[in-house]
Motif scaffolding. Structure first.
Motif, PDB file in Angstrom:
ATOM      1  N   TRP A  16      75.407   0.418  62.458  1.00 41.82           N
ATOM      2  CA  TRP A  16      74.962   0.367  61.057  1.00 41.82           C
ATOM      3  C   TRP A  16      75.696  -0.728  60.264  1.00 41.82           C
ATOM      4  CZ3 TRP A  16      77.514   4.765  62.940  1.00 41.82           C
ATOM      5  CH2 TRP A  16      78.717   5.121  62.354  1.00 41.82           C
ATOM      6  N   TRP A  17      75.979  -1.828  60.953  1.00 39.25           N
ATOM      7  CA  TRP A  17      76.670  -2.930  60.289  1.00 39.25           C
ATOM      8  C   TRP A  17      75.655  -3.963  59.826  1.00 39.25           C
ATOM      9  CZ3 TRP A  17      80.527  -3.285  64.901  1.00 39.25           C
ATOM     10  CH2 TRP A  17      81.481  -2.259  64.773  1.00 39.25           C
ATOM     11  N   GLU A  46      80.119  -7.034  57.607  1.00 41.62           N
ATOM     12  CA  GLU A  46      79.899  -6.268  58.837  1.00 41.62           C
ATOM     13  C   GLU A  46      79.226  -7.132  59.904  1.00 41.62           C
ATOM     14  OE1 GLU A  46      79.411  -1.751  57.035  1.00 41.62           O
ATOM     15  OE2 GLU A  46      77.653  -3.024  57.164  1.00 41.62           O
ATOM     16  N   GLY A  77      74.899   2.321  54.709  1.00 44.65           N
ATOM     17  CA  GLY A  77      76.341   2.500  54.867  1.00 44.65           C
ATOM     18  C   GLY A  77      76.668   3.924  55.277  1.00 44.65           C
ATOM     19  N   GLY A  78      77.757   4.067  56.031  1.00 41.64           N
ATOM     20  CA  GLY A  78      78.190   5.402  56.428  1.00 41.64           C
ATOM     21  C   GLY A  78      77.478   5.916  57.664  1.00 41.64           C
ATOM     22  N   GLN A 115      77.033   3.030  68.092  1.00 38.96           N
ATOM     23  CA  GLN A 115      78.197   3.368  67.270  1.00 38.96           C
ATOM     24  C   GLN A 115      78.073   4.852  66.935  1.00 38.96           C
ATOM     25  OE1 GLN A 115      78.036   1.283  63.552  1.00 38.96           O
ATOM     26  NE2 GLN A 115      80.141   1.766  62.958  1.00 38.96           N
ATOM     27  N   ILE A 133      80.666   8.040  65.831  1.00 37.50           N
ATOM     28  CA  ILE A 133      82.071   8.204  65.478  1.00 37.50           C
ATOM     29  C   ILE A 133      82.431   9.666  65.249  1.00 37.50           C
ATOM     30  CG2 ILE A 133      82.179   5.853  64.531  1.00 37.50           C
ATOM     31  CD1 ILE A 133      82.078   6.923  61.745  1.00 37.50           C
ATOM     32  N   HIS A 155      89.704   2.196  59.848  1.00 42.97           N
ATOM     33  CA  HIS A 155      89.538   1.878  58.424  1.00 42.97           C
ATOM     34  C   HIS A 155      90.347   2.832  57.555  1.00 42.97           C
ATOM     35  CE1 HIS A 155      86.547  -1.268  58.225  1.00 42.97           C
ATOM     36  NE2 HIS A 155      85.784  -0.656  59.102  1.00 42.97           N
ATOM     37  N   TRP A 215      76.132   9.428  50.511  1.00 40.63           N
ATOM     38  CA  TRP A 215      77.370   9.158  51.262  1.00 40.63           C
ATOM     39  C   TRP A 215      78.425   8.493  50.389  1.00 40.63           C
ATOM     40  CZ3 TRP A 215      79.871   4.566  52.293  1.00 40.63           C
ATOM     41  CH2 TRP A 215      79.175   3.393  52.010  1.00 40.63           C
ATOM     42  N   TRP A 244      76.722  -0.103  48.717  1.00 42.27           N
ATOM     43  CA  TRP A 244      78.150  -0.305  48.450  1.00 42.27           C
ATOM     44  C   TRP A 244      78.490  -1.773  48.264  1.00 42.27           C
ATOM     45  CZ3 TRP A 244      81.031  -3.283  51.788  1.00 42.27           C
ATOM     46  CH2 TRP A 244      80.502  -3.486  53.073  1.00 42.27           C
ATOM     47  N   TRP A 249      86.219  -1.792  54.416  1.00 40.36           N
ATOM     48  CA  TRP A 249      85.145  -2.694  54.844  1.00 40.36           C
ATOM     49  C   TRP A 249      84.755  -3.607  53.680  1.00 40.36           C
ATOM     50  CZ3 TRP A 249      84.999   2.632  55.663  1.00 40.36           C
ATOM     51  CH2 TRP A 249      84.333   3.398  54.710  1.00 40.36           C
ATOM     52  N   SER A 307      88.704   6.396  58.894  1.00 40.00           N
ATOM     53  CA  SER A 307      87.460   6.422  59.654  1.00 40.00           C
ATOM     54  C   SER A 307      87.710   5.484  60.841  1.00 40.00           C
ATOM     55  CB  SER A 307      86.334   5.904  58.768  1.00 40.00           C
ATOM     56  OG  SER A 307      85.256   5.495  59.557  1.00 40.00           O
ATOM     57  N   ASP A 351      86.182   3.485  64.032  1.00 40.15           N
ATOM     58  CA  ASP A 351      84.920   3.054  64.644  1.00 40.15           C
ATOM     59  C   ASP A 351      85.017   3.084  66.164  1.00 40.15           C
ATOM     60  OD1 ASP A 351      83.082   2.721  62.585  1.00 40.15           O
ATOM     61  OD2 ASP A 351      84.039   0.854  61.954  1.00 40.15           O
ATOM     62  N   LYS A 380      86.384  -7.728  59.651  1.00 34.23           N
ATOM     63  CA  LYS A 380      85.813  -6.459  59.177  1.00 34.23           C
ATOM     64  C   LYS A 380      86.665  -5.821  58.078  1.00 34.23           C
ATOM     65  CE  LYS A 380      82.785  -3.022  60.163  1.00 34.23           C
ATOM     66  NZ  LYS A 380      83.237  -1.926  59.349  1.00 34.23           N
ATOM     67  N   HIS A 422      82.746  10.166  56.484  1.00 35.03           N
ATOM     68  CA  HIS A 422      82.522   9.237  57.596  1.00 35.03           C
ATOM     69  C   HIS A 422      82.714   9.949  58.932  1.00 35.03           C
ATOM     70  CE1 HIS A 422      81.823   5.886  54.940  1.00 35.03           C
ATOM     71  NE2 HIS A 422      82.574   6.608  54.133  1.00 35.03           N
TER      72      HIS A 422
HETATM   73  C1  BGC Z   1      82.142   2.743  59.180  1.00 35.04           C
HETATM   74  C2  BGC Z   1      82.389   1.281  58.847  1.00 35.04           C
HETATM   75  C3  BGC Z   1      81.280   0.746  57.952  1.00 35.04           C
HETATM   76  C4  BGC Z   1      81.111   1.632  56.738  1.00 35.04           C
HETATM   77  C5  BGC Z   1      80.063   1.168  55.752  1.00 35.04           C
HETATM   78  C6  BGC Z   1      81.840   3.534  57.922  1.00 35.04           C
HETATM   79  O1  BGC Z   1      81.410   4.825  58.279  1.00 35.04           O
HETATM   80  O2  BGC Z   1      83.268   3.302  59.812  1.00 35.04           O
HETATM   81  O3  BGC Z   1      82.481   0.522  60.021  1.00 35.04           O
HETATM   82  O4  BGC Z   1      81.572  -0.577  57.599  1.00 35.04           O
HETATM   83  O5  BGC Z   1      80.790   2.932  57.158  1.00 35.04           O
HETATM   84  O6  BGC Z   1      78.841   1.005  56.363  1.00 35.04           O
END
Ligand code: BGC
Length: 412
Positions: free
Chosen positions: A30-31, A36, A62-63, A85, A87, A136, A184, A243, A263, A294, A296, A330, A370
């Motif tokens: 989700w970058w 990102e 985001g998130g 991705q 997490i 993060h 989020w 964001w 980020w 958070s 990754d 990042k 997150h």
């Molecule tokens: C992720 C980050 C990302 C952010 C915003 C977070 O949950 O860990 O890698 O940049 O969300 O999208």
């Protein structure tokens, strides 16, 4: 060219391992913001050097909530990506459903390379099922120093200072607090405030353990109250702002402050901004010693078409030089402990110091928003209640606290 040389080249080409063009790994993530994407480009370039093309499958949002919804749909349709991705405790969930490829790379077994919280996340029943990448810190204020200098205002280190600055900022046409009204983002703000109001032990009891004894605690009511007060520092345009659009407002001096994970720093870097000159970071009031994290991580799906690409993918994510270049792009910290952050910027070094210290003292705070703290069901429920409170002034802090308590108790 002599015939023997031609023959040698021919044999070498025939027996060379499959390279770049023959192999590809589809990666869902989700970058999608500028920073990102710049960070993802570091991974893509390194993977390409190892002969594997990164087939990009970015999902906006985001998130990662939308990304997780899309991932589920693809898995149900029987077409999972090669890697994704995923997490937090969700890794375990996917592993238990049997979708993830156990990973045998020896680097992943070197537990001394990673912080204990990282080792815990990537291991399910003794097998390594995820590749960790970076850490993060979420509890940051991002500020535009020129706004404060021009108006001769002090940098806020407490909530009341920030609230007191609002009239002067508004009078100068500046939005005190940049934000986007997305579930989020609201949840990220709420958890940061809970950490600030109640500290890390309470935070863990609340979001990780859902400890009945504290679910209705007055500190939760106070957190909701503070959230409402902070909403009054935002502009009417919060709408569905992403964001990075809020970060843009801070970068351009349209807003003074944003509360968000680091980020944002990657974003500022992608826009050519310099730390200390064009932006500042300060820990969220009351959380100087705390680290809301958070981490990754990526997983690999079973039975995807290019299993030969997996070692190169793991190697890319964990190579010390990639860890460094990716983290700088990042705005995050390398997950490998042997990658020094001594020449990273001040914000990164502060985050690193606090992460190590809080880790040693057992007071790290895993981000609920997150996906680090609780199940996806509890996370969704918190998002919903916090969001409803945020958008509807008729919901009182007491009501929201009671609703959240009831939900967290039921989902325990
Ligand atoms: C992720 C980050 C990302 C952010 C915003 C977070 O949950 O860990 O890698 O940049 O969300 O999208």
């Amino acid at each position: 060219m002599k015939p023997i040389v031609v023959l040698t080249i021919f044999i070498a080409m025939a027996i060379r391992p499959a390279l770049a063009t023959d192999q590809a790994l589809e990666v869902l993530h989700w970058w999608t913001s500028d920073g990102e994407q710049a960070a993802a480009d570091v991974l893509k370039a390194s993977l390409a050097e190892q002969g594997v093309a990164w087939t990009d499958y970015p999902v906006r949002g985001g998130g990662g909530d939308s990304a997780m919804a899309v991932l589920k749909a693809r898995v149900i349709a029987g077409t999972p990506p090669g890697a994704a991705q995923i997490i937090g405790p969700n890794i375990e969930h996917w592993a238990n459903l049997g979708f993830l490829q156990p990973l045998s790379d020896p680097v992943l077994n070197r537990t001394e390379l990673f912080h204990p919280v990282v080792n815990e996340l990537i291991r399910v029943d003794g097998a390594r099922v995820a590749i960790p990448l970076s850490i993060h810190r979420i509890n940051w204020l991002w500020l535009n120093p020129r706004v404060f200098q021009q108006l001769d205002l002090p940098l806020p280190t407490t909530w009341s200072q920030l609230i007191d600055l609002a009239p002067a900022l508004r009078e100068a046409g500046i939005v005190p607090l940049a934000h986007g009204n997305q579930p989020w983002q609201n949840a990220t703000l709420f958890e940061t405030l809970l950490l600030s109001v109640a500290g890390p032990t309470f935070y863990r009891r609340y979001f990780v353990e859902h400890d009945d004894a504290i679910l209705n605690d007055p500190r939760v009511v106070e957190t909701f109250r503070l959230l409402r007060e902070l909403k009054s520092l935002m502009d009417p345009g919060i709408g569905n702002r992403e964001w990075q659009e809020a970060s843009r407002m801070v970068a351009e001096g349209e807003a003074a402050v944003q509360i968000m994970g680091d980020w944002v720093k990657g974003e500022f870097r992608a826009w050519g901004l310099k730390p200390g000159e064009d932006y500042l970071c300060l820990p969220v009031p009351g959380t100087t010693e705390q680290h809301l994290y958070s981490i990754d991580t990526f997983v690999v799906f079973r039975d995807h078409p290019n299993p030969e690409a997996v070692p190169a993918f793991i190697d890319t994510l964990l190579s010390p030089s990639v860890q460094r270049a990716f983290s700088e792009a990042k705005g995050t910290l390398p997950v490998r402990r042997d990658v020094s952050v001594a020449d990273f910027d001040d914000c990164a070094r502060a985050a690193h110091h606090v992460f190590v210290q809080a880790g040693d003292e057992g007071r790290l705070a895993p981000s609920m928003a997150h996906s680090m703290a609780t199940s996806p069901e509890s996370e969704d429920a918190v998002f919903e209640i916090v969001h409803r409170f945020f958008i509807d002034a008729r919901v009182t802090p007491e009501t929201a606290t009671a609703q959240l308590a009831q939900t967290l108790r039921a989902l325990k």
